[in-house]
Write an enzyme that holds these catalytic residues in place. Structure first.
Site, short mmCIF file in Angstrom:
data_model
loop_
_atom_site.label_atom_id
_atom_site.label_comp_id
_atom_site.label_asym_id
_atom_site.label_seq_id
_atom_site.Cartn_x
_atom_site.Cartn_y
_atom_site.Cartn_z
N ASP A 1 3.07 23.76 -14.25
CA ASP A 1 1.84 23.38 -14.97
C ASP A 1 2.18 22.54 -16.19
O ASP A 1 1.54 21.55 -16.48
CB ASP A 1 1.09 24.62 -15.50
CG ASP A 1 0.67 25.56 -14.38
OD1 ASP A 1 0.54 25.07 -13.25
OD2 ASP A 1 0.48 26.76 -14.66
N HIS B 1 -6.47 29.47 -15.24
CA HIS B 1 -6.74 28.08 -14.79
C HIS B 1 -8.19 27.96 -14.37
O HIS B 1 -8.88 27.02 -14.74
CB HIS B 1 -5.91 27.75 -13.54
CG HIS B 1 -4.46 27.50 -13.79
ND1 HIS B 1 -4.01 26.59 -14.69
CD2 HIS B 1 -3.35 28.04 -13.21
CE1 HIS B 1 -2.67 26.57 -14.67
NE2 HIS B 1 -2.25 27.45 -13.78
N GLU C 1 -3.75 32.65 -12.69
CA GLU C 1 -4.66 31.80 -11.89
C GLU C 1 -6.09 31.91 -12.42
O GLU C 1 -6.83 30.92 -12.45
CB GLU C 1 -4.60 32.18 -10.40
CG GLU C 1 -3.25 31.97 -9.74
CD GLU C 1 -2.68 30.57 -9.92
OE1 GLU C 1 -3.45 29.61 -10.01
OE2 GLU C 1 -1.44 30.45 -9.99
N GLY D 1 -0.91 3.11 7.02
CA GLY D 1 -1.10 2.37 8.26
C GLY D 1 -0.56 0.94 8.22
O GLY D 1 -1.01 0.10 9.00
N GLY E 1 0.83 -1.20 0.00
CA GLY E 1 0.00 0.00 0.00
C GLY E 1 0.85 1.24 0.00
O GLY E 1 2.03 1.19 0.36
N THR F 1 2.49 -0.18 9.05
CA THR F 1 3.21 -0.45 10.30
C THR F 1 2.22 -0.63 11.44
O THR F 1 2.35 -1.55 12.26
CB THR F 1 4.15 0.72 10.62
OG1 THR F 1 4.88 1.04 9.46
CG2 THR F 1 5.09 0.38 11.74
N GLY G 1 2.17 5.68 4.43
CA GLY G 1 1.29 6.37 5.39
C GLY G 1 -0.11 5.83 5.49
O GLY G 1 -1.00 6.44 6.08
P1 ADP Z 1 2.96 3.08 6.73
O1 ADP Z 1 3.67 2.04 7.51
O2 ADP Z 1 1.91 2.52 5.82
O3 ADP Z 1 3.83 4.06 6.02
P2 ADP Z 1 2.16 3.96 9.33
O4 ADP Z 1 1.54 2.73 9.87
O5 ADP Z 1 3.53 4.28 9.76
O6 ADP Z 1 2.11 3.95 7.75
O7 ADP Z 1 1.19 5.17 9.63
C1 ADP Z 1 1.66 6.44 9.94
C2 ADP Z 1 0.68 7.16 10.84
O8 ADP Z 1 -0.51 7.46 10.14
C3 ADP Z 1 0.24 6.34 12.02
O9 ADP Z 1 1.10 6.52 13.09
C4 ADP Z 1 -1.13 6.89 12.32
O10 ADP Z 1 -1.05 8.03 13.15
C5 ADP Z 1 -1.63 7.34 10.98
N1 ADP Z 1 -2.57 6.40 10.38
C6 ADP Z 1 -2.42 5.77 9.19
N2 ADP Z 1 -3.48 5.00 8.91
C7 ADP Z 1 -4.33 5.11 9.94
C8 ADP Z 1 -5.59 4.54 10.25
N3 ADP Z 1 -6.21 3.71 9.41
N4 ADP Z 1 -6.18 4.90 11.41
C9 ADP Z 1 -5.58 5.75 12.26
N5 ADP Z 1 -4.39 6.31 12.04
C10 ADP Z 1 -3.74 6.02 10.89
#
Ligand code: ADP
Length: 616
Positions: A505, A431, A428, A210, A205, A212, A208
């Site tokens: 652009d 656009h 602008e 989620g 994915g 991890t 950011g």
């Molecule tokens: P990845 O490993 O996919 O890059 P992370 O798990 O490190 O992303 O997510 C980074 C931060 O984003 C988390 O610490 C959290 O604060 C926020 N976050 C991401 N997805 C969610 C989710 N589904 N619900 C709540 N917080 C999330």
């Protein structure tokens, strides 16, 4: 790791014991004779011959002298030294002296101590020296040895465990991972029916979203420890270090089984192995091989599951994805509106927000944002509120935070002269008007001539709802509105007065056009065919791509891109030339107010129309 207290205590004790021993020896050697005054030997002999000395204690060559004047005849007050090799009589003392001559064995305590000390002190000093040298060297060698150790962080013992409930949205991913939790919790259940527990799960994915967090939640739900390491941490300057870190990591994990190993950014080590040409990749390949070896080497009853995250599963080496390795895949997508709202709620939950904050509207606006972006918006909003010394977060803070995260902070200090300001306003407005009148473009959300991030101004289009697909018509309107800025400059100031303000652009428009032709099969004569280049391999430190098409096709692709851009520029020009008053109205409004919101845009452009020829 905790420092070993007893060891340190022992070392400190030894150190002080050494100091005390040295001090005692020195004292024993020097203290007893300290108060004796030294007299010249000839003087002692002369006084002894004259009857002025009561007693001479002879210890080897040392004389301890007690003069007649002393009351206590056994307490010497002076000392002296005779010459080595001949007796005191041979050196001038008369046989008939009145002094008592008391010859003692030369090795009395002082001398013995001195002898012992002269051996002991250097030994002790050397000992201490080597002791400290050794300790330091040991520290360094620990570092050197530790080089091959994995730097995985161990989680799982902290109080606040992450569980699935803490993760908003991602329902499907969670469903897939519930199974993994079950494997970890009840391995027997699966083994009894002869099922093999999967060893690797790939979380795919965008950054950011989620990944991890999900991996930690699996550990949290199953109540097992969690080793986390990033793929890039394996790779060091020296060949073999990565592989030894992998070995160490898996060994640690096996000791802590059942547990989870989480490898973030596995693409850093798990990229498709190249042809080996040009070298420079031995380290990565060895590391990858070691991961494969370790995963194959798990005995069936080792309850260790490896979760790995990547946003580029297409570049992974196929060997990683074979059965028995990362054969399970959990796909995590950018959150949809409903999920964005849920994520925003999670992150605003513990922050004091006033009733003006509209989380639903923010969720609508944040198309394409990841969970981490949303968390960032919530945090920025809180920072903005605090900076204004407010106790509550208002909707204005939230909007400001969103814009800051989406396009960068406002750079109000950047000074533009009047002419530049006017040019930006027309740019602008160009656009905005093209986007506003073309039927397949998203509505204008906001137009501003306040510099933000790297731009002089910006016009912002937002889709009314999330969408999964984009049509040719929509793409073409995106191209036309992207070129609207440059065309407005051209129409207003003349062909040769166009500026570099349109740089980004044009880059964006060219990228969209190329994507249409190469990746989406949307070229006119190259319809329904994609010309995707491979992911590239390294050759002599350079990324090289193999083009899966001929030189003729390459020319055709360039031609198609050119046609799309030309058509877009033409359409933008038709729109702008057809609506000079609306364009001027917008430019004037921008010069006056700097920022125009969506509903005002509608008002300013109410009589603007797209000429028939501009519509495709
Ligand atoms: P990845 O490993 O996919 O890059 P992370 O798990 O490190 O992303 O997510 C980074 C931060 O984003 C988390 O610490 C959290 O604060 C926020 N976050 C991401 N997805 C969610 C989710 N589904 N619900 C709540 N917080 C999330």
């Amino acid at each position: 790791m905790k420092p070993k207290q007893p060891n340190r205590l022992m070392r400190t004790t030894i150190f002080w014991a050494l100091i005390v021993a040295i001090a005692l020896v020195l004292w024993a050697v020097y203290a007893p004779q300290q108060n004796l005054k030294e007299a010249a030997f000839s003087d002692v002999i002369r006084r002894a011959n004259n009857g002025e000395i009561a007693k001479i204690e002879l210890r080897g060559n040392e004389l301890l002298v007690t003069p007649m004047s002393e009351k206590d005849k056994n307490k010497p007050t002076e000392k002296s030294f005779k010459e080595e090799g001949s007796s005191i009589y041979e050196q001038g003392l008369r046989q008939d002296t009145k002094a008592t001559i008391d010859v003692q064995k030369p090795s009395d305590t002082g001398t013995t101590l001195w002898n012992v000390a002269s051996i002991l002190i250097p030994i002790l000093l050397f000992g201490a020296f080597f002791f400290f040298m050794f300790r330091q060297a040991q520290g360094q060698s620990n570092q050197a040895l530790g080089f091959g150790k994995s730097r995985a962080r161990l989680y799982g013992n902290e109080k606040e465990k992450v569980v699935f409930k803490d993760i908003a949205g991602n329902a499907e991913a969670k469903e897939d991972l519930v199974e993994v939790v079950d494997f970890l919790k009840h391995p027997k259940k699966f083994k009894e029916v002869g099922a093999k527990i999967p060893k690797g799960v790939l979380l795919v994915g965008p950054p950011g979203t989620g990944k991890t967090m999900l991996a930690r939640a699996v550990a949290g739900e199953a109540g097992v420890p969690f080793f986390s390491i990033s793929g890039s941490e394996f790779v060091e300057m020296f060949v073999g270090v990565g592989a030894s870190r992998v070995r160490d990591l898996f060994a640690k994990a096996k000791k802590n089984a059942p547990c989870i190993i989480f490898i973030d950014e596995i693409d850093a080590v798990g990229r498709r192995r190249g042809s080996g040409m040009g070298g420079g990749h031995d380290e990565r390949e060895q590391t990858l091989n070691q991961i494969l070896v370790e995963m194959d080497g798990f005995e069936t009853d080792t309850n260790v599951i490896v979760l790995a995250a990547t946003n580029r599963s297409d570049v992974l080496d196929p060997a990683l994805l074979r059965p028995g390795r990362f054969d399970r895949r959990v796909t995590i997508t950018l959150p949809e509106r409903k999920d964005r709202e849920a994520i925003l709620k999670v992150h605003f939950e513990k922050k004091p927000i006033d009733e003006s904050v509209n989380v639903d509207a923010l969720a609508g606006k944040t198309v394409g944002s990841s969970g981490a972006d949303l968390a960032n918006i919530a945090n920025e909003a809180a920072i903005i509120a605090a900076r204004h010394n407010r106790k509550h977060i208002t909707n204005k803070d939230v909007t400001e935070a969103f814009e800051k995260v989406a396009i960068g902070p406002e750079r109000k200090t950047k000074v533009m002269n009047e002419a530049e300001k006017e040019l930006t306003a027309y740019h602008e407005a160009g656009h905005a008007i093209v986007g506003h009148v073309l039927p397949h473009s998203d509505p204008v959300h906001k137009v501003t001539i306040i510099p933000r991030g790297g731009t002089g101004g910006s016009t912002w289009f937002l889709p009314p709802e999330d969408r999964s697909y984009t049509s040719v018509l929509e793409f073409k309107d995106v191209l036309a509105r992207a070129l609207g800025g440059r065309i407005a400059e051209k129409v207003k100031y003349g062909d040769d007065n166009i500026t570099t303000g349109a740089g980004s652009d044009l880059r964006q428009a060219t990228a969209v056009a190329r994507d249409m032709v190469i990746e989406q099969g949307m070229g006119q004569s190259l319809r329904d065919q994609v010309f995707h280049e491979d992911n590239g391999g390294m050759m002599f430190d350079r990324m090289v791509h193999e083009r899966p098409y001929s030189e003729d096709t390459a020319k055709l692709i360039d031609k198609e891109v050119q046609i799309l851009i030309k058509e877009a520029a033409h359409r933008a020009e038709l729109v702008i030339r057809a609506n000079p008053t609306a364009l001027k109205r917008m430019a004037d409004a921008l010069l006056e107010k700097e920022t125009i919101e969506g509903d005002e845009v509608v008002e300013l452009f109410k009589d603007a129309k797209a000429p028939k020829e501009a519509i495709v």
